[in-house]
Enzyme design. Structure first.
Site, mmCIF file in Angstrom:
data_model
loop_
_atom_site.group_PDB
_atom_site.id
_atom_site.type_symbol
_atom_site.label_atom_id
_atom_site.label_comp_id
_atom_site.label_asym_id
_atom_site.label_seq_id
_atom_site.Cartn_x
_atom_site.Cartn_y
_atom_site.Cartn_z
ATOM 1 N N TYR A 146 0.816 -1.212 0.000
ATOM 2 C CA TYR A 146 0.000 0.000 0.000
ATOM 3 C C TYR A 146 0.851 1.264 0.000
ATOM 4 O O TYR A 146 0.433 2.302 -0.476
ATOM 5 C CB TYR A 146 -0.908 0.032 1.234
ATOM 6 C CG TYR A 146 -2.233 -0.641 1.053
ATOM 7 C CD1 TYR A 146 -2.315 -2.005 0.824
ATOM 8 C CD2 TYR A 146 -3.411 0.093 1.113
ATOM 9 C CE1 TYR A 146 -3.520 -2.633 0.663
ATOM 10 C CE2 TYR A 146 -4.635 -0.526 0.957
ATOM 11 C CZ TYR A 146 -4.687 -1.883 0.736
ATOM 12 O OH TYR A 146 -5.899 -2.481 0.580
ATOM 13 N N LYS A 195 2.612 -15.437 2.831
ATOM 14 C CA LYS A 195 2.813 -16.197 1.595
ATOM 15 C C LYS A 195 4.297 -16.541 1.537
ATOM 16 O O LYS A 195 5.021 -16.171 0.595
ATOM 17 C CB LYS A 195 2.349 -15.347 0.384
ATOM 18 C CG LYS A 195 2.321 -16.087 -0.938
ATOM 19 C CD LYS A 195 1.232 -17.138 -1.029
ATOM 20 C CE LYS A 195 1.344 -17.909 -2.334
ATOM 21 N NZ LYS A 195 0.438 -19.091 -2.378
ATOM 22 N N ASP A 227 -3.535 -18.246 0.916
ATOM 23 C CA ASP A 227 -4.552 -18.929 0.084
ATOM 24 C C ASP A 227 -5.283 -19.988 0.907
ATOM 25 O O ASP A 227 -6.505 -20.136 0.817
ATOM 26 C CB ASP A 227 -3.925 -19.519 -1.192
ATOM 27 C CG ASP A 227 -2.623 -20.273 -0.962
ATOM 28 O OD1 ASP A 227 -2.095 -20.238 0.174
ATOM 29 O OD2 ASP A 227 -2.128 -20.888 -1.922
ATOM 30 N N ASP A 251 -6.539 -6.711 4.088
ATOM 31 C CA ASP A 251 -7.628 -6.041 3.371
ATOM 32 C C ASP A 251 -8.584 -7.087 2.804
ATOM 33 O O ASP A 251 -9.801 -7.016 2.979
ATOM 34 C CB ASP A 251 -7.043 -5.188 2.242
ATOM 35 C CG ASP A 251 -8.126 -4.518 1.414
ATOM 36 O OD1 ASP A 251 -9.075 -3.993 2.014
ATOM 37 O OD2 ASP A 251 -8.016 -4.545 0.169
ATOM 38 N N ASP A 255 -12.506 -8.639 4.474
ATOM 39 C CA ASP A 255 -13.787 -8.618 3.744
ATOM 40 C C ASP A 255 -14.422 -10.003 3.753
ATOM 41 O O ASP A 255 -15.627 -10.156 3.942
ATOM 42 C CB ASP A 255 -13.593 -8.178 2.283
ATOM 43 C CG ASP A 255 -13.804 -6.682 2.101
ATOM 44 O OD1 ASP A 255 -13.565 -5.935 3.073
ATOM 45 O OD2 ASP A 255 -14.204 -6.262 0.993
HETATM 46 C C1 IPM Z 1 -10.395 -0.905 3.704
HETATM 47 C C2 IPM Z 1 -10.613 -0.328 2.349
HETATM 48 C C3 IPM Z 1 -9.414 0.545 1.999
HETATM 49 C C4 IPM Z 1 -8.189 -0.324 2.034
HETATM 50 C C5 IPM Z 1 -9.532 1.280 0.666
HETATM 51 C C6 IPM Z 1 -10.770 2.147 0.623
HETATM 52 C C7 IPM Z 1 -8.300 2.077 0.351
HETATM 53 O O1 IPM Z 1 -10.804 -1.334 1.413
HETATM 54 O O2 IPM Z 1 -10.292 -0.117 4.679
HETATM 55 O O3 IPM Z 1 -10.347 -2.120 3.836
HETATM 56 O O4 IPM Z 1 -7.894 -1.024 1.054
HETATM 57 O O5 IPM Z 1 -7.507 -0.329 3.058
HETATM 58 MG MG MG Z 2 -10.933 -3.275 2.255
#
Ligand code: IPM
Ligand code: MG
Length: 362
Positions: A146, A195, A227, A251, A255
């Site tokens: 990042y 990884k 993975d 990240d 999710d």
């Molecule tokens: C998160 C989001 C951010 C990230 C984006 C919006 C830059 O997806 O906070 O998880 O990737 O960190």
């Molecule tokens: Mg995210």
């Protein structure tokens, strides 16, 4: 006591959900005799429109000088908004990266657990869910790919893009320490995700995490390839207590972890550094499709406000009160549309009604 809180409503549904969290915080202030002084700053697309950049230095300075920062969400539709086709450092998301880096918030804590009341929304089979799961993802937030050097060039008529992924041992050590500290207060199990079969950054990650683990003999450490972790999350989510991982993997996995709870609209997060100052935000995004319709679920932001009280302001009792109020509202059968189901006795409510109902129960 008085506290200075920076508010970042942001884009999309951000302003609606932050307004509901403020409503709840104001009720907390009244009931427990505190004074919350809120200062709004612009970040994301709204800041680009007003100032030309996603976060001004003045706005960052305001956040830095406060006790805590509460954020809604930033950004528009990816690939399809006026804020997409601009230089990377001028995109809405760059504001988020700038505040994370500027406040040195290297530890992102994302809890993912199954609410008993929302079991029906979990996409996994009953035999996998068992009696539920409760995990925390500790994501490194200010290093790795990042924040590496990135550019796109044309080499012999061919476009070529580069994103550098770099970690030093100190960056790994400080997030690992946070993960083990949190594990000590929970199930005493850390699964470190990397990884290491391919990446050098992951090999260093594994080495340093093992060194840190030596200081926490009560905590068990397991290494897992990313993975495999993606697979294990849907196959056996109950094995996880604390997942420790680098920025990009965190990240993606956070999710996934939030989705298996069936209710991304419920999950809060905290970004912390070496001081008390933290940034608190829902785990979900700005949901531009439903912005302004008063149907968003404000609970993740309200629970983020509870985390803020707990971690930055040391107001544990007040944080407990917010969490209990959320549980009670669910028990009473109120649901925003994203967590609504066919079950008998449920009542669908709007974003602002949900905020009212939670505030009433403080
Ligand atoms: C998160 C989001 C951010 C990230 C984006 C919006 C830059 O997806 O906070 O998880 O990737 O960190
Ligand atoms: Mg995210």
């Amino acid at each position: 006591m008085g506290y200075n809180i920076t508010l970042i409503p942001g884009d999309g549904i951000g302003p609606e959900i932050v307004a509901e969290a403020v409503k709840v915080l104001e009720k907390v202030a009244k009931k427990y005799g505190h004074e919350f002084d809120f200062t709004k700053i612009l970040m994301g697309g709204c800041s680009i429109d007003a100032t030309g950049v996603p976060l001004t230095d003045e706005a960052l300075a305001t956040a830095k000088a406060s006790d805590a920062v509460l954020l809604g969400a930033v950004g528009g539709k990816v690939g399809n908004s006026k804020w997409y086709d601009v230089a990377p450092n001028l995109r809405p998301e760059a504001g988020l990266l700038k505040i994370r880096k500027g406040l040195e918030l290297f530890a992102n804590i994302r809890p993912a657990y199954l609410y008993e009341e929302l079991k029906g929304a979990c996409p996994l089979k009953d035999e996998i869910i068992g009696d539920g799961f409760d995990m925390v993802i500790m994501r490194e937030l200010t290093g790795g790919i990042y924040f590496g050097e990135r550019h796109t060039e044309e080499v012999n008529g061919v476009l070529k893009a580069t994103d550098m992924d770099t970690y030093d041992e100190n960056e790994i050590r400080r997030i690992a320490v946070k993960a083990f500290e949190i594990a000590m207060k929970r199930g005493k199990k850390v699964i470190s995700v990397d990884k290491a079969n391919v990446l050098d950054t992951s090999r260093l990650w594994r080495k340093v995490v093992k060194e840190v683990a030596a200081d926490y003999p009560e905590v068990t450490l397991e290494d897992m390839l990313v993975d495999n972790c993606a697979m294990q999350l849907v196959m056996n989510p109950r094995q996880f207590d604390v997942i420790l991982t680098e920025n990009m993997f965190g990240d993606i996995l956070s999710d996934e972890a939030s989705m298996i709870t069936g209710s991304i609209g419920m999950l809060s997060s905290a970004s912390l550094g070496a001081t008390k100052l933290g940034l608190y935000e829902p785990s979900h995004g700005s949901a531009p499709d439903i912005a302004g319709k008063d149907i968003a679920n404000p609970i993740a932001t309200i629970l983020s406000a509870a985390m803020m009280l707990r971690y930055s302001l040391d107001l544990d009792q007040e944080a407990d009160a917010i969490e209990a109020a959320v549980k009670q509202v669910l028990k009473d059968g109120y649901r925003t549309v994203d967590i609504m189901s066919e079950d008998a006795g449920l009542k669908q409510v709007s974003c602002h009604e949900m905020g009212d109902l939670i505030a009433e129960r403080i």
